[in-house]
Every structure is written in structure tokens, then in C-alpha cells.
Design an enzyme around this catalytic site. Sequence first.
Site, PDB file in Angstrom:
ATOM      1  N   ARG A  51       0.862  -1.187   0.000  1.00 36.97           N
ATOM      2  CA  ARG A  51       0.000   0.000   0.000  1.00 36.97           C
ATOM      3  C   ARG A  51       0.900   1.240   0.000  1.00 36.97           C
ATOM      4  O   ARG A  51       1.922   1.279   0.713  1.00 36.97           O
ATOM      5  CB  ARG A  51      -0.897   0.030   1.238  1.00 36.97           C
TER       6      ARG A  51
ATOM      7  N   ASP B  79       4.294  -0.404  -7.030  1.00 38.38           N
ATOM      8  CA  ASP B  79       3.034  -0.760  -7.692  1.00 38.38           C
ATOM      9  C   ASP B  79       1.878  -0.024  -7.024  1.00 38.38           C
ATOM     10  O   ASP B  79       0.746  -0.118  -7.476  1.00 38.38           O
ATOM     11  CB  ASP B  79       2.828  -2.280  -7.578  1.00 38.38           C
TER      12      ASP B  79
ATOM     13  N   GLU C 268      -2.444   7.475  -5.138  1.00 33.95           N
ATOM     14  CA  GLU C 268      -2.814   6.781  -6.379  1.00 33.95           C
ATOM     15  C   GLU C 268      -4.281   6.929  -6.766  1.00 33.95           C
ATOM     16  O   GLU C 268      -4.645   6.771  -7.935  1.00 33.95           O
ATOM     17  CB  GLU C 268      -2.465   5.290  -6.291  1.00 33.95           C
TER      18      GLU C 268
ATOM     19  N   HIS D 126      -0.846  -0.365  -9.669  1.00 33.63           N
ATOM     20  CA  HIS D 126      -1.602  -1.350  -8.876  1.00 33.63           C
ATOM     21  C   HIS D 126      -1.992  -2.553  -9.733  1.00 33.63           C
ATOM     22  O   HIS D 126      -3.174  -2.894  -9.864  1.00 33.63           O
ATOM     23  CB  HIS D 126      -2.836  -0.698  -8.245  1.00 33.63           C
TER      24      HIS D 126
HETATM   25  P1  NAI Z   1      -1.547 -11.004   5.162  1.00 28.82           P
HETATM   26  O1  NAI Z   1      -2.560 -10.468   6.135  1.00 28.82           O
HETATM   27  O2  NAI Z   1      -1.549 -12.447   4.832  1.00 28.82           O
HETATM   28  O3  NAI Z   1      -0.078 -10.633   5.690  1.00 28.82           O
HETATM   29  C1  NAI Z   1       0.271  -9.416   6.264  1.00 28.82           C
HETATM   30  C2  NAI Z   1       1.410  -9.666   7.248  1.00 28.82           C
HETATM   31  O4  NAI Z   1       1.833  -8.403   7.764  1.00 28.82           O
HETATM   32  C3  NAI Z   1       0.981 -10.537   8.442  1.00 28.82           C
HETATM   33  O5  NAI Z   1       1.891 -11.607   8.624  1.00 28.82           O
HETATM   34  C4  NAI Z   1       1.000  -9.562   9.612  1.00 28.82           C
HETATM   35  O6  NAI Z   1       1.342 -10.181  10.845  1.00 28.82           O
HETATM   36  C5  NAI Z   1       2.085  -8.604   9.146  1.00 28.82           C
HETATM   37  N1  NAI Z   1       2.093  -7.357   9.907  1.00 28.82           N
HETATM   38  C6  NAI Z   1       1.061  -6.735  10.537  1.00 28.82           C
HETATM   39  N2  NAI Z   1       1.500  -5.641  11.166  1.00 28.82           N
HETATM   40  C7  NAI Z   1       2.829  -5.549  10.939  1.00 28.82           C
HETATM   41  C8  NAI Z   1       3.846  -4.641  11.334  1.00 28.82           C
HETATM   42  N3  NAI Z   1       3.558  -3.579  12.119  1.00 28.82           N
HETATM   43  N4  NAI Z   1       5.111  -4.863  10.911  1.00 28.82           N
HETATM   44  C9  NAI Z   1       5.396  -5.931  10.141  1.00 28.82           C
HETATM   45  N5  NAI Z   1       4.480  -6.831   9.746  1.00 28.82           N
HETATM   46  C10 NAI Z   1       3.218  -6.653  10.129  1.00 28.82           C
HETATM   47  O7  NAI Z   1      -1.696 -10.092   3.867  1.00 28.82           O
HETATM   48  P2  NAI Z   1      -1.246 -10.463   2.371  1.00 28.82           P
HETATM   49  O8  NAI Z   1      -2.332 -11.203   1.698  1.00 28.82           O
HETATM   50  O9  NAI Z   1       0.114 -11.058   2.403  1.00 28.82           O
HETATM   51  O10 NAI Z   1      -1.188  -9.005   1.733  1.00 28.82           O
HETATM   52  C11 NAI Z   1      -0.239  -8.044   2.162  1.00 28.82           C
HETATM   53  C12 NAI Z   1      -0.649  -6.672   1.642  1.00 28.82           C
HETATM   54  O11 NAI Z   1      -0.499  -6.681   0.206  1.00 28.82           O
HETATM   55  C13 NAI Z   1      -2.145  -6.348   1.862  1.00 28.82           C
HETATM   56  O12 NAI Z   1      -2.319  -5.705   3.102  1.00 28.82           O
HETATM   57  C14 NAI Z   1      -2.476  -5.453   0.710  1.00 28.82           C
HETATM   58  O13 NAI Z   1      -2.384  -4.105   1.166  1.00 28.82           O
HETATM   59  C15 NAI Z   1      -1.387  -5.708  -0.327  1.00 28.82           C
HETATM   60  N6  NAI Z   1      -1.900  -6.226  -1.598  1.00 28.82           N
HETATM   61  C16 NAI Z   1      -1.532  -5.572  -2.765  1.00 28.82           C
HETATM   62  C17 NAI Z   1      -1.975  -6.031  -4.000  1.00 28.82           C
HETATM   63  C18 NAI Z   1      -1.555  -5.370  -5.286  1.00 28.82           C
HETATM   64  O14 NAI Z   1      -2.175  -5.634  -6.339  1.00 28.82           O
HETATM   65  N7  NAI Z   1      -0.532  -4.541  -5.309  1.00 28.82           N
HETATM   66  C19 NAI Z   1      -2.883  -7.179  -4.080  1.00 28.82           C
HETATM   67  C20 NAI Z   1      -3.142  -7.831  -2.817  1.00 28.82           C
HETATM   68  C21 NAI Z   1      -2.682  -7.349  -1.624  1.00 28.82           C
END
Ligand code: NAI
Length: 339
Positions: free
Chosen positions: A237, A261, A266, A298
Site C-alpha cells: 500500500r 506498484d 494513487e 496497482h
Molecule cells: P496477510 O494479512 O496475509 O499478511 C500481512 C502480514 O503483515 C501478516 O503476517 C501480519 O502479521 C504482518 N504485519 C502486521 N503488522 C505488521 C507490522 N507492524 N510490521 C510488520 N508486519 C506486520 O496479507 P497479504 O495477503 O500477504 O497481503 C499483504 C498486503 O499486500 C495487503 O495488506 C495489501 O495491502 C497488499 N496487496 C496488494 C496487492 C496489489 O495488487 N498490489 C494485491 C493484494 C494485496
Amino acid sequence: MRTVVFSTKTYDRRTLTERNALLGYGHELIFQEARLTLESVALAAGFPAVCGFVNDVFDGPVLEALSAGGTRLIALRAAGFNNVDLRVADRLGIAVTRVPAYSPQAVAEFTVGLILSLVRSIHRAHVRTRANNFTLEGLLGFDLHGRTIGVIGTGRIGALVARIMAAGFGCRVLAHDVREDQDLLAHGVAYVDLAYLMSESDVVTLHCPLIPATRHLVNDTTIAAMKRGALIVNTSRGALVDTDAVLEGLRDGQLGGVAMDVYEQEADLFFEDLSNEIVRDDTIQRLLMFPNVLVTSHQAFFTQEALIAIADTTLASIAAFEQGRKLETAVTHALIVPR
Ligand code: NAI
């Protein structure tokens, strides 16, 4: 269920329509190209369900207007839910669902593509050869093998990136997260604190959610603590990064390159063709001037598999809500309260 679907492009409309018919849901889907904002919220009046994407605005005033118009469900076609004021949604009794995992592989593979492009200047080489410039001057990269990759957030996507970089490229992978993935430890990934990760990594890649604790996690201080010439990749993000600090880091050479990305501002740019217009966002214009900056809009999620999975989960969430079943994909304010 009658659902108004905001921020739709042809591919969204096609996939949702096809899957709604194929899976027999029979939802009445009304598509809008408009992004949901306070200006466009009137389009949702009378719809019990509203379906939105990453740049639709579900802040307090919009949620109040939705509630007044009879909306009881917000079904996000995304994993991230930072664009929803969950506290207000909870108070108004509006349920919020998301698509927790549609294709973490799509985002992880794209991230690795960005890392490779940046490290080897593939984006620059492509532009050069199209102009018949076949020189290599300025394209010198480095081997990823043996280098250190810092992965911030090792959830579904970050864990895949960590595995690919460790097993596929032979990188040393350092990780930082509020909870450890035990499987990754077995793959040789080491969990460290943020300061150590920043100071040791040749490439830092962001995969944590945008929550108050992670906003501007990459800033003047953390950039200054990085190895000189290190790279930052952000497919998570935009607001995880203070873009002004990144510009400063690029200008004085502290940062060796940035691939993004996602971008904090954005919402006014991404997913639109603005090639015939004057873009008034000076920050993105300045970023795009740097040869060692690679911006995509994105796109990381954008694969056939992900579009189908997004449609299927969204349609299923709407059906579950309509039938009063438990919402497996619900997000509530409790989810973002620090553990
Ligand atoms: P997820 O929920 O599986 O993983 C997120 C991880 O971040 C978790 O392990 C969590 O414990 C960790 N986390 C939480 N707070 C934290 C902190 N303060 N410091 C370090 N780590 C922390 O989410 P997922 O599916 O892996 O997605 C990650 C991010 O990717 C999403 O939040 C979304 O914003 C972004 N995303 C971007 C896309 C794109 O097209 N560019 C598509 C899908 C997701």
C-alpha cells in the site's frame, strides 16, 4: 442480492457477470465506472449491498450516507481494507467483507519481477532498444544470489516472496513481522528487528498491511539507516512509504532505486488513462523522472486466476450475507487493533 458495484472496468464487469451466471448466484449487479466518493455515493442509494475496490472511499461521511440509503453490506474486491473506517462501519451495523487471499502468487510473482527489473534495469533497456540504442552503459546490475533481501510482513504474499528469493535465487532473507511464520524458519529465513533489516538489506520489499502502526514505515529515519544504494520495492500500500523521503533518498543517492506498484496518492491516477491530460501531481512526475524508479499502477494482482477468485469470493460473501450465514470473509475493527 441487489448490489451496486463501483470502480468497474470491462474486465471486472465481464468476470463478475460470467461467474454470477456460471455459479448460479443470480445477484442483480449494477455496474458503475465511478469511484465511490462522497460525490458519487448517491448512486448507491437503495442498494443493500455495495461492492468496492482499493480506491473507493468508505470513510465516515460516505458510510453515514450509505447507511441512510439502506446499505447493510460492503463487499470489498480486495485483500486490503485500509480504505474503510471499520470503527464507523461497526457502529452503523454495516458488515464489511473482503477477499482475504485471491492469488498471493500473483502479487508475489509480480514483486519478484519488479525486483529483477530494478536490479538489472530491464525497464530502461526495453525503452532504449526500442529507440535503437543498443549500448550497456548505465545498465550495470548485480547478482541477486548471495545478496540480502529484507521482507517486511511475512503473511500470504510476503512468505511466498521470501521463499522464492531464498530457494530460487539463493538470497539471504531477513524478515520482520509481528508474528513469525515457523515454516519460513525452516527455509532459512531469519526474523530480525526492523532497524537491523533496514541496515543489512540490499533490497527491502514491503508486504505488511497499511494500519496506523505501519503508515510511513519507510521514512527519513529508516531510509537513512539503510545500506547506501539499497532498493525499495512496494507492492503493498502506498502510504507505507513517505514518498517525499523516498525522493530525497533518490536525489542524494542513499537509495539505489525504487519500484512501486502502489502510491500514496494513487486514487486520482491509477486505473485511468491520463495520457492526454496534464497530471498535476508533482510528486509522481518527479519520481518518474528518475531512471532508477519503476512505477506500475496497482497491477500486481492482475492475473486471470486472481480476477476469477476475486469474483467468486465476493459473490459468495454477498450470498452468505443475504442468507444470514456466518461471514467467513468479514473484517471488523478488532482485526486492526495491535496484537
Ligand atoms: P496477510 O494479512 O496475509 O499478511 C500481512 C502480514 O503483515 C501478516 O503476517 C501480519 O502479521 C504482518 N504485519 C502486521 N503488522 C505488521 C507490522 N507492524 N510490521 C510488520 N508486519 C506486520 O496479507 P497479504 O495477503 O500477504 O497481503 C499483504 C498486503 O499486500 C495487503 O495488506 C495489501 O495491502 C497488499 N496487496 C496488494 C496487492 C496489489 O495488487 N498490489 C494485491 C493484494 C494485496
